[in-house]
Write a protein that holds these residues in place. Structure first.
Motif, PDB file in Angstrom:
ATOM      1  N   CYS A   1       5.015  -2.070   9.342  1.00 18.87           N
ATOM      2  CA  CYS A   1       4.405  -2.163   8.019  1.00 18.87           C
ATOM      3  C   CYS A   1       3.240  -3.138   8.108  1.00 18.87           C
ATOM      4  O   CYS A   1       3.442  -4.331   8.315  1.00 18.87           O
TER       5      CYS A   1
ATOM      6  N   CYS B   1       1.417  -4.123   5.791  1.00 20.91           N
ATOM      7  CA  CYS B   1       1.389  -5.024   4.639  1.00 20.91           C
ATOM      8  C   CYS B   1       2.467  -6.095   4.738  1.00 20.91           C
ATOM      9  O   CYS B   1       2.520  -6.982   3.894  1.00 20.91           O
TER      10      CYS B   1
ATOM     11  N   CYS C   1       0.848  -1.202   0.000  1.00 24.55           N
ATOM     12  CA  CYS C   1       0.000   0.000   0.000  1.00 24.55           C
ATOM     13  C   CYS C   1       0.880   1.247   0.000  1.00 24.55           C
ATOM     14  O   CYS C   1       0.454   2.303  -0.436  1.00 24.55           O
TER      15      CYS C   1
ATOM     16  N   CYS D   1       3.628   3.182   4.800  1.00 20.53           N
ATOM     17  CA  CYS D   1       4.726   3.227   5.777  1.00 20.53           C
ATOM     18  C   CYS D   1       6.061   3.553   5.126  1.00 20.53           C
ATOM     19  O   CYS D   1       7.065   3.727   5.811  1.00 20.53           O
TER      20      CYS D   1
HETATM   21  S1  FES Z   1       3.428  -1.033   2.572  1.00 22.42           S
HETATM   22 FE1  FES Z   1       1.498  -0.922   3.512  1.00 22.42          FE
HETATM   23  S2  FES Z   1       1.984  -0.411   5.542  1.00 22.42           S
HETATM   24 FE2  FES Z   1       3.894  -0.811   4.691  1.00 22.42          FE
END
Ligand code: FES
Ligand code: FAD
Ligand code: FES
Lengths: 157, 262
Positions: A132, A134, A97, A100
């Motif tokens: 992170c 993700c 995404c 972060c």
């Molecule tokens: S890339 Fe999504 S929170 Fe780290």
């Protein structure tokens, strides 16, 4: 009271109250929205910037407490030329995404400035405060090694 | 966060004056205070920043004592104490993560007295003296239970005087989400005897483990600890560990600290 601060080499003046968190000044006053607001309570690292070359969480630094020049993710590249860390980040397609990631890159830059050839353990220790959602941690580690190699002229790191 | 005012004095005297109003509190690295204000657990009218006071920063040696300015960051202690007092430098270098260490300070940590914070173990484990704008407080009298200290309203820690041990180490069992100590033990050996201070474990905050001190004072070897244990009663119970688990960690971390120090 007008406060002046230098961000990415440019001097700005702001009338924001002295207690305003640096993160707010960067995003809302200066329009530098690359630095992200994750938690606001020092728990995630999304807002990491450099002050006087040191990584800090900009959500916890009052404007009047800023003690040196500020560098944000927007200031990492030299003009059109991306920093080695940014290039490595692209090569490894680290971002999912992406929220972060500017904090991750700024923290990684602080690490490489102090330790040009970090081990996995060094990376984990230095990056542990940057969360992170993700789960891009293994890609972050690989990209830091890769950037270290590029910066050391191809030697292991 | 409630509205508040912000002042940034450049001397201890001016900071003390600014704090005299009763509605003002000191702001050092802000790594605890700002989050707690955002969570509305704290709503001061005035924040008095200590970070512009040069006389409160830095590390220097005064004979057998290491003097650390209260507004010295963890990163600076990790760097500047490495030669004279590696046990303290090692502790400072393992607090939180690099961004926390760039901002958080020894004075803020001691004043806050979080039951899981690292510095209280070093202060108690060295028998440090906490110097304020008006007096000196022995570490044994300073820590008065979770988040409670001997500091009076408006009193500012200006420096910390830590006797330099012959050997010392801090062993921290990391709580990986918060980065604080699930249990941490600071061991310091002096000519006069050994001190052992435990953080992260007790509901009463940092404490000295007297039996271990006695055993280690006659034989500074982790084997001297075999057979010793602390009671689970009064240990912290939360989702990270039971009182029994923490009591066990106290033993394990003390052994590790002794092994790392000797
Ligand atoms: S890339 Fe999504 S929170 Fe780290
Ligand atoms: C993500 C994260 C991880 C952390 N991990 C650890 C860890 O592993 N171990 C650990 O020990 N700590 C940890 N901390 C805490 C941190 O290291 C700081 O020590 C702590 O936040 C307090 O220091 P500060 O300078 O930020 O104080 P502040 O937040 O500015 O102040 C804390 C309190 O102390 C008071 N105060 C500050 N300075 C003085 C003074 N000189 N005299 C009197 N009162 C004063 C303030 O009024 C306030 O009540 C962590 C924090 C974060 C955000
Ligand atoms: S937004 Fe600053 S640490 Fe999360």
């Amino acid at each position: 009271m007008t406060i002046s601060l230098t961000v990415n080499g440019t001097q700005f003046r702001t009338d924001a109250p002295p207690e305003t968190p640096l993160l707010w000044v960067l995003r809302d006053e200066l329009g530098l929205s690359g630095t992200k607001y994750g938690c606001g309570v020092a728990a995630c690292g999304a807002c990491t910037v450099h002050v006087d070359g040191q990584a800090v969480r900009s959500c916890q630094v009052a404007l009047a407490d800023v003690w040196g020049d500020v560098t944000t993710i927007e200031g990492l590249a030299q003009g059109e030329r991306l920093a080695p860390l940014q290039e490595a980040w692209i090569r490894h397609q680290v971002a999912q995404c992406g929220f972060c990631q500017s904090g991750q890159i700024m923290q990684a830059a602080d690490l490489l400035a102090a330790n040009p050839a970090p081990s996995d353990d060094d990376i984990d220790a230095a990056m542990a405060g940057n969360l992170c959602r993700c789960g891009s941690y293994s890609a972050i580690r690989a990209a830091i090694h890769d950037a270290a190699r590029a910066m050391n002229g191809g030697r292991a790191g | 966060m409630h509205a508040f005012e912000f002042v940034k004095p450049s001397s201890i005297a001016d900071a003390v004056k600014a704090l005299a109003s009763g509605e003002a509190i000191p702001l050092s690295g802000g790594q605890t205070l700002i989050p707690s204000m955002k969570a509305r657990l704290n709503a001061p009218e005035v924040l008095v920043s200590l970070t512009g006071i040069a006389e409160m920063k830095g590390v220097c040696r005064d004979g057998d004592v290491l003097v650390v300015g209260a507004a010295t960051t963890h990163a600076e202690v990790a760097r500047a104490a490495a030669g004279d007092f590696p046990g303290l430098a090692g502790l400072a270098g393992k607090i939180g993560d690099p961004a926390v260490r760039s901002r958080g300070t020894i004075g803020g940590s001691l004043a806050n007295n979080d039951p899981s914070a690292c510095y209280p173990a070093a202060a108690l484990g060295t028998g440090a003296r906490i110097v304020t704008d008006r007096r000196e407080i022995a570490a044994d009298d300073f820590f008065q239970g979770m988040f409670t200290t001997a500091l009076k309203e408006g009193e500012v820690i200006t420096s910390v005087r830590l006797p330099i041990p012959e050997a010392s180490a801090y062993a921290k069992f990391l709580q990986p989400a918060s980065r604080f100590a699930l249990t941490g033990v600071f061991v310091a050996k002096y000519a006069a005897g050994v001190r052992v201070a435990v953080t992260g474990a007790s509901e009463g905050g940092v404490f000295r483990w007297a039996e271990a001190e006695a055993a280690l004072s006659s034989d500074f070897d982790s084997e001297a600890l075999s057979g010793l244990s602390v009671a689970a009663e009064g240990m912290i119970s939360d989702l990270h560990g039971t009182p029994e688990y923490r009591a066990h960690l106290v033993r394990v971390m003390t052994r590790r600290a002794v092994a790392a120090a000797s």
